[in-house]
Design an enzyme around this catalytic site. Structure first.
Site, short mmCIF file in Angstrom:
data_model
loop_
_atom_site.label_atom_id
_atom_site.label_comp_id
_atom_site.label_asym_id
_atom_site.label_seq_id
_atom_site.Cartn_x
_atom_site.Cartn_y
_atom_site.Cartn_z
N LYS A 94 0.82 -1.21 0.00
CA LYS A 94 0.00 0.00 0.00
C LYS A 94 0.86 1.28 0.00
O LYS A 94 2.07 1.22 0.29
CB LYS A 94 -0.92 -0.02 1.22
CG LYS A 94 -2.00 -1.12 1.18
CD LYS A 94 -2.93 -0.99 2.39
CE LYS A 94 -4.04 -2.03 2.36
NZ LYS A 94 -4.98 -1.84 3.51
N TYR A 103 -12.66 -2.28 -3.70
CA TYR A 103 -13.11 -2.43 -2.31
C TYR A 103 -14.64 -2.40 -2.19
O TYR A 103 -15.16 -2.13 -1.12
CB TYR A 103 -12.51 -1.32 -1.44
CG TYR A 103 -11.12 -1.61 -0.88
CD1 TYR A 103 -10.83 -2.81 -0.22
CD2 TYR A 103 -10.10 -0.66 -0.97
CE1 TYR A 103 -9.58 -3.07 0.31
CE2 TYR A 103 -8.83 -0.91 -0.44
CZ TYR A 103 -8.59 -2.11 0.21
OH TYR A 103 -7.35 -2.36 0.75
N PHE A 134 -15.72 3.63 6.85
CA PHE A 134 -14.37 4.00 6.41
C PHE A 134 -14.15 3.85 4.91
O PHE A 134 -13.04 4.06 4.41
CB PHE A 134 -13.31 3.19 7.19
CG PHE A 134 -13.47 1.69 7.07
CD1 PHE A 134 -12.95 1.00 5.99
CD2 PHE A 134 -14.13 0.97 8.07
CE1 PHE A 134 -13.09 -0.38 5.88
CE2 PHE A 134 -14.26 -0.42 7.97
CZ PHE A 134 -13.74 -1.10 6.88
N THR A 161 -5.50 -6.99 10.81
CA THR A 161 -5.79 -5.74 10.10
C THR A 161 -5.23 -4.53 10.85
O THR A 161 -4.65 -3.63 10.24
CB THR A 161 -7.32 -5.59 9.93
OG1 THR A 161 -7.81 -6.76 9.27
CG2 THR A 161 -7.66 -4.34 9.13
N ARG A 217 2.53 -6.56 9.13
CA ARG A 217 1.84 -5.40 9.71
C ARG A 217 2.40 -5.03 11.08
O ARG A 217 2.43 -3.86 11.44
CB ARG A 217 0.33 -5.67 9.76
CG ARG A 217 -0.30 -5.52 8.38
CD ARG A 217 -1.71 -6.09 8.33
NE ARG A 217 -2.43 -5.63 7.15
CZ ARG A 217 -3.62 -6.10 6.78
NH1 ARG A 217 -4.22 -7.03 7.52
NH2 ARG A 217 -4.22 -5.65 5.71
N HIS A 220 -2.18 -5.37 1.53
CA HIS A 220 -3.48 -6.01 1.32
C HIS A 220 -3.23 -7.45 0.91
O HIS A 220 -2.25 -7.73 0.21
CB HIS A 220 -4.26 -5.31 0.19
CG HIS A 220 -5.42 -6.13 -0.31
ND1 HIS A 220 -6.66 -6.08 0.29
CD2 HIS A 220 -5.50 -7.06 -1.30
CE1 HIS A 220 -7.47 -6.94 -0.32
NE2 HIS A 220 -6.80 -7.54 -1.30
N GLU A 257 -9.58 -10.74 -7.62
CA GLU A 257 -8.64 -9.63 -7.44
C GLU A 257 -7.45 -9.73 -8.40
O GLU A 257 -6.96 -8.71 -8.91
CB GLU A 257 -8.15 -9.61 -5.98
CG GLU A 257 -9.29 -9.24 -5.02
CD GLU A 257 -8.85 -9.16 -3.56
OE1 GLU A 257 -7.68 -9.50 -3.24
OE2 GLU A 257 -9.67 -8.74 -2.74
P1 IDP Z 1 -7.91 -6.72 5.67
O1 IDP Z 1 -7.11 -5.74 4.86
O2 IDP Z 1 -7.13 -7.23 6.86
O3 IDP Z 1 -8.51 -7.81 4.84
P2 IDP Z 1 -10.59 -5.58 5.77
O4 IDP Z 1 -11.55 -5.78 6.88
O5 IDP Z 1 -10.84 -6.30 4.48
O6 IDP Z 1 -9.12 -5.90 6.32
O7 IDP Z 1 -10.52 -4.02 5.50
C1 IDP Z 1 -9.88 -3.52 4.34
C2 IDP Z 1 -8.99 -2.37 4.73
O8 IDP Z 1 -9.82 -1.32 5.25
C3 IDP Z 1 -8.03 -2.66 5.88
O9 IDP Z 1 -6.80 -3.22 5.44
C4 IDP Z 1 -7.83 -1.32 6.49
O10 IDP Z 1 -6.82 -0.58 5.78
C5 IDP Z 1 -9.16 -0.64 6.29
N1 IDP Z 1 -9.98 -0.74 7.50
C6 IDP Z 1 -10.57 -1.83 8.00
N2 IDP Z 1 -11.26 -1.56 9.12
C7 IDP Z 1 -11.08 -0.23 9.34
C8 IDP Z 1 -11.56 0.67 10.34
O11 IDP Z 1 -12.27 0.30 11.29
N3 IDP Z 1 -11.16 1.97 10.21
C9 IDP Z 1 -10.36 2.40 9.19
N4 IDP Z 1 -9.91 1.60 8.22
C10 IDP Z 1 -10.26 0.29 8.30
MG MG Z 2 -9.97 -7.77 3.39
#
Ligand code: IDP
Ligand code: MG
Length: 136
Positions: A12, A52, A60, A94, A105, A118, A129
């Site tokens: 990212k 997304y 968010f 995450t 991370r 990601h 994807e």
């Molecule tokens: P992941 O990347 O671990 O699969 P996802 O739940 O798919 O997590 O969320 C996608 C991306 O959205 C995350 O990597 C993160 O950057 C962002 N994200 C997820 N939850 C939050 C939140 O509560 N606040 C702000 N950004 C979030």
């Molecule tokens: Mg995800």
């Protein structure tokens, strides 16, 4: 019996900006992943919104799409046995605060939004994807 899979990984903008591309690729290679395809690109916000889309109802979503399109990213197709799960494990939780020692991370993530990488969350989504970025 082979269970070799492919998964999509993105380095990212926060990590590209800090020149972490090679460090993160080393972590993949050291953990047995082959990088089959890769490219450095910057995407439009509209493309991030498509990528997304699964998150479109989340509070968010707008910030997430603005962020992913805010600077260059590295998109990669990774391959190894059980690649989807193995990549999720190597990435860590995450929120970097919750990520385990030794994960990408934990090592490089700054915050829940600037979490450096990601990775696809299922074999089905990995196919979607990979096709999103590498259709040919
Ligand atoms: P992941 O990347 O671990 O699969 P996802 O739940 O798919 O997590 O969320 C996608 C991306 O959205 C995350 O990597 C993160 O950057 C962002 N994200 C997820 N939850 C939050 C939140 O509560 N606040 C702000 N950004 C979030
Ligand atoms: Mg995800």
């Amino acid at each position: 019996m082979s269970n070799v899979e492919q998964t999509l990984s993105i380095i990212k903008p926060d990590a590209v900006e800090r020149n972490l591309e090679n460090n993160i690729k080393e972590m993949f290679k050291n953990n047995g992943f082959s990088i089959l395809k890769e490219k450095k690109i910057q995407i439009e916000k509209s493309e991030a919104e498509k990528f997304y889309k699964v998150h479109e109802t989340k509070p968010f979503y707008n910030d997430l799409c603005a962020y992913l399109s805010s600077g260059p990213i590295i998109v990669m197709v990774l391959e190894k046995s059980n690649a989807v799960l193995a990549n999720r494990e190597l990435m860590g939780a995450t929120n970097p605060i919750d990520a385990e020692e030794g994960t990408i991370r934990k090592k490089y993530g700054i915050s829940i939004d600037k979490n450096s990488v990601h990775g696809s969350d299922s074999i089905e989504n990995a196919k979607i994807e990979i096709n999103f970025f590498f259709e040919d």
